[in-house]
Enzyme design. Structure first.
Site, PDB file in Angstrom:
ATOM      1  N   ASP A 181       0.842  -1.198   0.000  1.00  0.00           N
ATOM      2  CA  ASP A 181       0.000   0.000   0.000  1.00  0.00           C
ATOM      3  C   ASP A 181       0.884   1.258   0.000  1.00  0.00           C
ATOM      4  O   ASP A 181       1.844   1.333  -0.777  1.00  0.00           O
ATOM      5  CB  ASP A 181      -0.955  -0.032   1.198  1.00  0.00           C
ATOM      6  CG  ASP A 181      -2.125   0.931   1.054  1.00  0.00           C
ATOM      7  OD1 ASP A 181      -3.095   0.565   0.375  1.00  0.00           O
ATOM      8  OD2 ASP A 181      -2.051   2.039   1.590  1.00  0.00           O
ATOM      9  N   TYR A 311      -2.738  10.953   0.726  1.00  0.00           N
ATOM     10  CA  TYR A 311      -3.155  10.704  -0.653  1.00  0.00           C
ATOM     11  C   TYR A 311      -3.073  11.996  -1.469  1.00  0.00           C
ATOM     12  O   TYR A 311      -2.716  11.979  -2.652  1.00  0.00           O
ATOM     13  CB  TYR A 311      -4.576  10.150  -0.692  1.00  0.00           C
ATOM     14  CG  TYR A 311      -4.694   8.690  -0.329  1.00  0.00           C
ATOM     15  CD1 TYR A 311      -4.982   7.738  -1.291  1.00  0.00           C
ATOM     16  CD2 TYR A 311      -4.518   8.256   0.987  1.00  0.00           C
ATOM     17  CE1 TYR A 311      -5.102   6.392  -0.971  1.00  0.00           C
ATOM     18  CE2 TYR A 311      -4.631   6.921   1.321  1.00  0.00           C
ATOM     19  CZ  TYR A 311      -4.921   5.994   0.339  1.00  0.00           C
ATOM     20  OH  TYR A 311      -5.020   4.664   0.672  1.00  0.00           O
ATOM     21  N   HIS A 365      -4.603  -7.925   0.262  1.00  0.00           N
ATOM     22  CA  HIS A 365      -3.943  -6.641   0.456  1.00  0.00           C
ATOM     23  C   HIS A 365      -3.243  -6.529   1.803  1.00  0.00           C
ATOM     24  O   HIS A 365      -2.222  -5.857   1.918  1.00  0.00           O
ATOM     25  CB  HIS A 365      -4.988  -5.529   0.318  1.00  0.00           C
ATOM     26  CG  HIS A 365      -4.427  -4.148   0.292  1.00  0.00           C
ATOM     27  ND1 HIS A 365      -3.711  -3.657  -0.774  1.00  0.00           N
ATOM     28  CD2 HIS A 365      -4.481  -3.138   1.200  1.00  0.00           C
ATOM     29  CE1 HIS A 365      -3.353  -2.407  -0.534  1.00  0.00           C
ATOM     30  NE2 HIS A 365      -3.805  -2.073   0.665  1.00  0.00           N
TER      31      HIS A 365
END
Length: 391
Positions: A181, A311, A365
């Site tokens: 990630d 982000y 994930h």
């Protein structure tokens, strides 16, 4: 660099406030729809909220977390929380290999609690004690007990600079890096900006902003690469709304999630189900206690807003490479079947020196939580030939 021991100690009034908010939840009405089709399932949320308010033992979770050796350090003006667990030696003069592992969203340093056992004391799991690591697992700036950056601009590249400083401050001139990630982006940035210190990087995820160095006009896309890019775009259209929101308007949704524990649990819990190899049954892979320990870290530290803002910063500084640019640091990749993207090896080889590639039999994930033994075996295998430099 000043380093201080750290222990988690959430005040009793914070626990009381959490329970009050959960019991006073104003549940959102909705038109009937199949479970999970339109997001977090209401029935699952009600059960989780009831457990969180009445049965979940934060103090037990806190004691477990505090068994990890935790510290705070001032790193280039940024306070960084990290776990530093030293490996078990097997012979006089043996030095475990130093490794920095970086988490992502919606995870935390808690993701690595089982992986640390596997990496730091391999002999306890029947593996070679010579494969022991000294593992450093920092909390990203703005996550958990690492406070939000005081200034804008803290993308994966700036985090990598701080990780390199932290590792030097801990006495490691050479080290390896691992991540998935957001942590994959940090690990790549370490290899790009600190190649003389980073011996190798191991990834279990490829950042979606990655664009390879080689001009596609000179090296046309392979059929596998075309399929990958099409699948990635299809996934982004149906499942990537969270990332677009984080990268464009993070503070709008943060105002709600920081005020509502149920909203926070919905936002995070839905991803643990959707992105894991759970076959639709989230608690087949993650217990309620595991889910709520991670969610509670977000709640008590009020970090959901700063976490989403990373982000924004990464959107402004994406993982893109100039034509002809190469990253020569050795790279290993573990491709888990239920990961949210599945790049072909050739896509990474356009930029990276890929020396190990594994298609994993199961996992998604959150590989460090879902399949810690499988991931640890891959990490041990990758860094085994690089250990001579470490320390």
């Amino acid at each position: 660099m000043q380093i201080e021991p750290f222990e988690i100690a959430i005040a009793d009034h914070e626990l009381d406030d959490l329970r009050h908010r959960l019991r006073a939840t104003r549940w959102a009405p909705a038109t009937p729809a199949p479970a999970w089709q339109q997001g977090a399932d209401s029935a699952w949320l009600r059960e989780l909220a009831s457990y969180w308010a009445g049965q979940f033992d934060w103090r037990a979770a806190e004691r477990k977390l505090n068994r990890l050796p935790q510290f705070l350090a001032d790193v280039n003006g940024q306070t960084v929380h990290f776990v530093h667990r030293r490996g078990a030696g097997h012979a006089p003069g043996f030095k475990p290999y130093p490794l920095v592992i970086t988490h992502g969203w919606p995870g935390s340093f808690f993701e690595f609690h089982a992986l640390l056992d596997q990496l730091c004391d391999p002999a306890a799991f029947g593996a070679d004690p010579a494969d022991a690591f000294d593992v450093v697992t920092p909390s990203l700036p703005g996550f958990a007990f690492s406070p939000a950056p005081a200034q804008a601009g803290m993308s994966a590249f700036q985090v990598a600079d701080r990780w390199a400083t932290l590792m030097r401050g801990l006495g490691y001139e050479h080290f390896g890096a691992q991540g998935g990630d957001l942590g994959a982006g940090v690990s790549i940035a370490l290899a790009v900006r600190h190649p003389h210190a980073v011996d190798g990087i191991h990834l279990n995820f490829l950042p979606s902003s990655y664009e390879p160095a080689t001009d596609a006009d000179r090296q046309p896309l392979t059929p596998d690469e075309q399929d990958y890019l099409r699948e990635k775009n299809d996934w982004a259209a149906l499942e990537g709304g969270y990332a677009h929101l984080h990268g464009t308007k993070p503070l709008t949704v943060a105002a709600s999630l920081n005020d509502s524990p149920l909203g926070l649990a919905a936002w995070i819990g839905e991803k643990f189900r959707a992105w894991s190899d759970c076959g639709g049954d989230i608690e087949r892979v993650f217990s309620q206690d595991e889910l709520l320990t991670n969610i509670s870290l977000y709640w008590f530290t009020q970090c959901i807003g700063p976490a989403m803002q990373m982000y924004w910063e990464n959107r402004l500084q994406p993982m893109r490479f100039a034509d002809g640019q190469r990253v020569d640091t050795p790279l290993g990749f573990a491709r888990f079947p239920k990961e949210i993207n599945h790049p072909p090896r050739s896509w990474l080889e356009r930029t990276f020196n890929v020396v190990q590639w594994s298609d994993m039999p199961e996992g998604g994930h959150f590989a460090a939580m879902e399949q810690p033994a499988l991931l640890a075996a891959e990490i041990r295998k990758f860094f085994r030939p690089l250990r001579a430099k470490g320390g």
